[in-house]
Design an enzyme around this catalytic site. Structure first.
Site, short mmCIF file in Angstrom:
data_model
loop_
_atom_site.label_atom_id
_atom_site.label_comp_id
_atom_site.label_asym_id
_atom_site.label_seq_id
_atom_site.Cartn_x
_atom_site.Cartn_y
_atom_site.Cartn_z
N HIS A 187 0.93 -1.31 0.08
CA HIS A 187 0.02 -0.03 -0.08
C HIS A 187 1.07 1.35 0.09
CE1 HIS A 187 0.74 0.23 4.29
NE2 HIS A 187 0.53 -0.89 4.33
N ALA A 188 0.38 2.25 0.42
CA ALA A 188 1.13 3.62 0.16
C ALA A 188 2.52 3.73 0.92
CB ALA A 188 0.23 4.74 1.00
#
Length: 77
Positions: free
Chosen positions: A4-5
């Site tokens: 994810h980020a």
């Protein structure tokens, strides 16, 4: 944890330190490892197999840095 980020940003930070092309593949998808949006679009959940391809100088150093990052579970422990 999946990509994810935060993990994507960590991969991009390492990849961006090398000149040349670095790619990440998941099944039939291939994205630039220097693109946070590209990495996030892979939607790589925990346990997903990713393949890295590097056409750059110091590819062994890149491999070592990425291996350390994954081994540390993205410094999450």
């Amino acid at each position: 944890m999946g990509v994810h980020a935060r993990p994507a940003a960590m991969i991009v930070r390492i990849a961006s330190g090398f000149s040349g092309e670095i790619w990440v593949s998941k099944e039939d998808e291939r994205v630039n490892a220097k693109s946070i949006m590209g990495l996030m679009m892979l939607a790589a959940a925990k346990g997903t197999k990713l393949a890295f391809e590097a056409h750059c100088t110091n590819a062994e150093q890149l491999k070592a840095q990425l291996s350390d990052l994954f081994a540390s579970k993205f410094q999450d422990e």
